[in-house]
Structure formats: C-alpha cells, structure tokens
Enzyme design. Structure first.
Site, PDB file in Angstrom:
ATOM      1  N   ASP A  48       5.245  31.942  12.555  1.00  0.00           N
ATOM      2  CA  ASP A  48       4.341  30.798  12.451  1.00  0.00           C
ATOM      3  C   ASP A  48       3.280  31.113  11.406  1.00  0.00           C
ATOM      4  OD1 ASP A  48       1.916  29.012  13.166  1.00  0.00           O
ATOM      5  OD2 ASP A  48       3.516  28.180  14.391  1.00  0.00           O
ATOM      6  N   ASP A  64       4.843  32.574   6.205  1.00  0.00           N
ATOM      7  CA  ASP A  64       5.485  31.328   5.777  1.00  0.00           C
ATOM      8  C   ASP A  64       6.941  31.355   6.244  1.00  0.00           C
ATOM      9  OD1 ASP A  64       6.772  29.268   4.412  1.00  0.00           O
ATOM     10  OD2 ASP A  64       5.655  29.583   2.566  1.00  0.00           O
ATOM     11  N   GLY A  65       7.303  30.438   7.150  1.00  0.00           N
ATOM     12  CA  GLY A  65       8.659  30.411   7.688  1.00  0.00           C
ATOM     13  C   GLY A  65       9.704  30.094   6.645  1.00  0.00           C
ATOM     14  N   ASP A  86      10.653  24.787  15.398  1.00  0.00           N
ATOM     15  CA  ASP A  86       9.669  24.230  16.340  1.00  0.00           C
ATOM     16  C   ASP A  86       8.424  23.873  15.541  1.00  0.00           C
ATOM     17  OD1 ASP A  86       8.011  23.574  18.403  1.00  0.00           O
ATOM     18  OD2 ASP A  86       8.037  25.528  19.378  1.00  0.00           O
ATOM     19  N   SER A  87       8.507  22.771  14.816  1.00  0.00           N
ATOM     20  CA  SER A  87       7.477  22.417  13.849  1.00  0.00           C
ATOM     21  C   SER A  87       6.632  21.246  14.329  1.00  0.00           C
ATOM     22  CB  SER A  87       8.121  22.052  12.512  1.00  0.00           C
ATOM     23  OG  SER A  87       8.839  20.832  12.639  1.00  0.00           O
ATOM     24  N   THR A  88       5.529  21.036  13.627  1.00  0.00           N
ATOM     25  CA  THR A  88       4.759  19.820  13.798  1.00  0.00           C
ATOM     26  C   THR A  88       5.461  18.687  13.054  1.00  0.00           C
ATOM     27  OG1 THR A  88       3.395  20.484  11.912  1.00  0.00           O
ATOM     28  CG2 THR A  88       2.586  21.056  14.091  1.00  0.00           C
ATOM     29  N   ASP A  89       4.810  17.526  12.938  1.00  0.00           N
ATOM     30  CA  ASP A  89       5.408  16.389  12.233  1.00  0.00           C
ATOM     31  C   ASP A  89       5.682  16.751  10.780  1.00  0.00           C
ATOM     32  OD1 ASP A  89       5.174  14.872  14.545  1.00  0.00           O
ATOM     33  OD2 ASP A  89       3.182  14.140  14.018  1.00  0.00           O
ATOM     34  N   HIS A 129       9.424  22.241  25.541  1.00  0.00           N
ATOM     35  CA  HIS A 129       9.825  23.629  25.340  1.00  0.00           C
ATOM     36  C   HIS A 129      11.204  23.919  25.939  1.00  0.00           C
ATOM     37  CE1 HIS A 129       5.337  24.539  24.763  1.00  0.00           C
ATOM     38  NE2 HIS A 129       5.944  24.687  23.607  1.00  0.00           N
TER      39      HIS A 129
END
Length: 288
Positions: free
Chosen positions: A112, A143-144, A162-165, A68
């Site tokens: 998010d 929806d970003g 700041d996303s997931t994979d 972070h």
C-alpha cells in the site's frame, strides 16, 4: 464525489447519481493529510468507527466484513491451491486478515502506498490488524504498480487489487496496461480479483470496461460478484475476478462448504448466489 457536513452527520454525496449516504457522528477521532490523500476517522453512533479518504467512506466497524470477505474468499476458493498471495492496496489490513485465515497460504505480501492508512487502522480498527504479526505476512509501503512491474513472471497464485475508487492514487490500477502486467506475474491457474464499484451505478461503465480490459489483457475468464455494502454508493458493491488458464465462474465448492473459518457473510451459497448475476447485468455483458 463530494461531502456535506454539520456537527452531527457525515454525508458522502454521489453527485453523478443524485444520491448520498449519511452517518450520525459523535466525534472526530483523526484528521491527517498524508502525502497522498486526506484521511479522517470518526466515531459514529451506530456503525462504530468510520474511515474516510478524500471525503469518501472507506469502511466502518459494523459492515466492513462484507467487503473484506468477498474480495478475499471467492478468489481463494476459486484457485485450486493458493500458496503465494499479493494484495495491492488494502492498507486497512482487513483483506490481509481474511487471506491469512487460509492455512494453506504460505506468504501474503501487502503493498500500500500510504502508511498513514495502516497507522490509522492500528489505532482505531484493531480487529482488522489482528493478523499483521503473522509470520506469513509481509507489509510494504510502496507504489503497487511499480511492485508489479518489478515482480518476476509467473511468481504468484492470487493477486488482490484492494483499491479505492479509480481516481487519484488508485487510477492506474484500472488501466489495461496494468492488467497485462498483472497477468504476466500470475502463474498458470492464477486468479486476480479487483474491487469493481456499484452494480447499480457502474455495470455499463466501470465494470463492463474492466471485464473487457481483463480479457484484452490475456485473462481467459471473468466473473463479477455483487454483494451488499450499506456504506458504499447505492448500498451495493462488487468484485470482479479474472482467471489465467482457469474458469473463475467455478470454484472449489466442497472446500467452501466444509471450511471452519469464522466468517460472517461468505459461504458456499453466498458464492453461488453472487455468480448468478441479475438479468440487467447479464444483458450488459452479453457481447463479451
């Protein structure tokens, strides 16, 4: 990625690189299938609470500060005077908390797609949501990608992805067309930062492709900053910055050195060190 489980351990297996990471667990605290992903929270014996999305470790109490702080502060100290910040993803709210430490920031919008992540963070990671009621914070569950599409031209200073994979809900956030739209909504002098996976595993693939696509999208400079992250594949992670009419390989060093923010990892020296890439990464990026 896949996972192996028994009654005492949570293990994330990274099949393509023949590695795994395990934490000894004492209790499962939450198991929710949202509209978008499978969310679990565990109590571990040594890392505090653990959040897992679709079988992949997202964060723990013990080491989330590394990620972070590094996704937030390098970008904010690179921009000359950040006022308007947008976070795409980041539902656990840890990045939001770090951005709001900067008193000069006037508004932060976090978008998010999955509200269940924020609900879980409120229940099991209260330190991460400590700044959610700050009047400068706006939390949207949407929806970003669509939010970026609808945003006015040159309307924000710093954009944090700041996303997931890059699979599932986050896959579209790594595409060239999306990066072009991000470039459009940034003001001149704006900075974009995106989590960019493991330097050890992904320098020659995801990271190199992301840097190439950022330049193709119109950004004039890029910089990848590695940092330790014990719970992520290989134990080493990165963020990649892109600048719009600004060199993201330089930053406001005096401000970074003199801040009084209560940080645990980021410092002016950590920022300088992260910009000094190891030779194997420099070699991979030499043709840019």
């Amino acid at each position: 990625m896949s996972e192996l489980r028994d009654d005492q351990w949570f293990t994330e297996v990274f099949d393509s690189h023949g590695s795994a990471f395990s934490l000894k667990i004492s209790e499962k605290l939450l198991d929710v299938q949202s509209q978008y992903q499978h969310l679990e929270v565990y109590a571990t014996e040594t890392y505090g609470n653990l959040m897992v999305l679709d079988g992949c470790v997202m964060l723990t109490d013990r080491d989330n500060f590394l990620y972070h702080e590094m996704i937030a502060h390098p970008a904010l100290f690179t921009h000359q005077d950040p006022k308007r910040v947008v976070i795409i993803g980041g539902g656990d709210c840890g990045t939001l908390k770090e951005v709001l430490r900067h008193s000069g920031v006037e508004k932060v919008t976090q978008i998010d797609i999955d509200e269940e992540v924020t609900k879980a963070s409120e229940r099991f990671f209260p330190s991460l949501v400590a700044s959610n009621n700050d009047p400068r914070a706006e939390l949207l569950f949407a929806d970003g990608v669509k939010w970026v599409d609808d945003a006015p031209d040159e309307s924000i200073d710093v954009l944090i992805i700041d996303s997931t994979d890059p699979v599932g809900p986050a896959e579209g956030l790594f595409k060239t067309d999306f990066l072009k739209r991000c470039h459009r909504i940034l003001k001149s002098g704006g900075v974009m930062v995106q989590q960019s996976e493991s330097p050890l595993y992904h320098t020659g693939s995801i990271i190199r492709e992301l840097r190439h696509d950022m330049l193709e999208a119109g950004f004039n400079s890029v910089a990848t900053l590695p940092f330790p992250q014990p719970v992520y594949p290989s134990g080493w992670w990165s963020v990649t910055l892109a600048g719009k009419a600004i060199d993201v390989n330089a930053f406001r060093e005096q401000a970074a050195a003199s801040h009084e923010l209560p940080l645990e990892y980021y410092s002016v020296d950590a920022h300088r060190g992260a910009l000094a890439l190891p030779p194997f990464m420099r070699k991979a990026f030499a043709a840019e």
